[in-house]
Design an enzyme around this catalytic site. Sequence first.
Site, PDB file in Angstrom:
ATOM      1  N   GLY A  11      71.580  69.060   4.501  1.00 29.63           N
ATOM      2  CA  GLY A  11      71.256  69.096   3.233  1.00 29.63           C
ATOM      3  C   GLY A  11      70.891  67.629   2.559  1.00 29.63           C
ATOM      4  O   GLY A  11      70.933  67.242   1.267  1.00 29.63           O
ATOM      5  N   LYS A  31      60.243  75.886  12.922  1.00 28.57           N
ATOM      6  CA  LYS A  31      61.618  75.460  13.151  1.00 28.57           C
ATOM      7  C   LYS A  31      62.098  76.680  14.316  1.00 28.57           C
ATOM      8  O   LYS A  31      61.972  77.952  13.894  1.00 28.57           O
ATOM      9  CB  LYS A  31      62.194  75.964  11.828  1.00 28.57           C
ATOM     10  CG  LYS A  31      63.800  75.507  11.918  1.00 28.57           C
ATOM     11  CD  LYS A  31      64.174  75.463  10.643  1.00 28.57           C
ATOM     12  CE  LYS A  31      65.775  75.049  10.606  1.00 28.57           C
ATOM     13  NZ  LYS A  31      66.209  74.285   9.287  1.00 28.57           N
ATOM     14  N   ALA A  96      68.248  71.570  13.004  1.00 28.89           N
ATOM     15  CA  ALA A  96      69.079  72.149  12.100  1.00 28.89           C
ATOM     16  C   ALA A  96      69.993  71.080  11.758  1.00 28.89           C
ATOM     17  O   ALA A  96      70.924  70.781  12.898  1.00 28.89           O
ATOM     18  CB  ALA A  96      69.313  73.742  12.359  1.00 28.89           C
ATOM     19  N   GLY A  97      70.426  70.829  10.479  1.00 27.22           N
ATOM     20  CA  GLY A  97      71.608  69.963  10.381  1.00 27.22           C
ATOM     21  C   GLY A  97      71.328  68.446  11.185  1.00 27.22           C
ATOM     22  O   GLY A  97      70.533  68.222  11.025  1.00 27.22           O
ATOM     23  N   LYS A 179      63.817  60.903  -3.969  1.00 24.07           N
ATOM     24  CA  LYS A 179      63.949  62.229  -4.825  1.00 24.07           C
ATOM     25  C   LYS A 179      62.895  62.669  -5.833  1.00 24.07           C
ATOM     26  O   LYS A 179      62.506  61.569  -6.653  1.00 24.07           O
ATOM     27  CB  LYS A 179      65.544  62.300  -5.370  1.00 24.07           C
ATOM     28  CG  LYS A 179      66.553  62.084  -4.397  1.00 24.07           C
ATOM     29  CD  LYS A 179      66.690  63.337  -3.681  1.00 24.07           C
ATOM     30  CE  LYS A 179      67.909  63.157  -2.581  1.00 24.07           C
ATOM     31  NZ  LYS A 179      68.120  64.317  -1.761  1.00 24.07           N
TER      32      LYS A 179
END
Length: 202
Positions: A11, A31, A96-97, A179
């Site tokens: 995230g 992915k 992932a992560g 962001k």
Amino acid sequence: MRYVVTGTDTGIGKTVFAAALTRALGASYWKPIQSGLLDGADGETVAELGVEAVLPEAYRLTEPLSPHRAAELDGVTIDPAKLVPPTDDPLVIEGAGGVLVPVTRELLYADLFARWGLPVVLVARTGLGTINHSLLSVEALRARGAAVHGIAFVGDANEDNEATICAIAGVKRLGRLPKLDPLTADSLAAAFAEHFRIEDFQ
């Protein structure tokens, strides 16, 4: 030009950065394992952000959990032999992560990255806690023989954190993706062009 994009945590903006890099390189995106289909797939996200070549995953898992556990809940056995990077070049592969997320109960993502022998771009936050997370991630990658190409930061500017991490780790500071609001294909491409040098990836 073939890169693995991984992160210091989940995230943190890794998928958004991967989309930006893929598009800037005119690359294919892969992915290998998508878990959390109930929340949507990262391949769909990068496609919405302007990536044209999204390759199919080797495994698609339902629950938003570490692949090893999501696979168990789905009754799927992940075969590492099937996790071979496509021959596309340029190519961006997203993990992932974080780097020590288990692919299976015997294999971590960092082990997989080292096996592939591809340069790794580590995506890190800029805020509190990122120094520890980033340095641990670099050490874990290097301990397994994975080549760290550099660190890409995501978030508000934090000059001391960014400089400190790269100095202590001895890795290249690739840039920082702010962001974005709104986050669109166009705003992402413009931000990547402003804050990163494509020459650092060629």
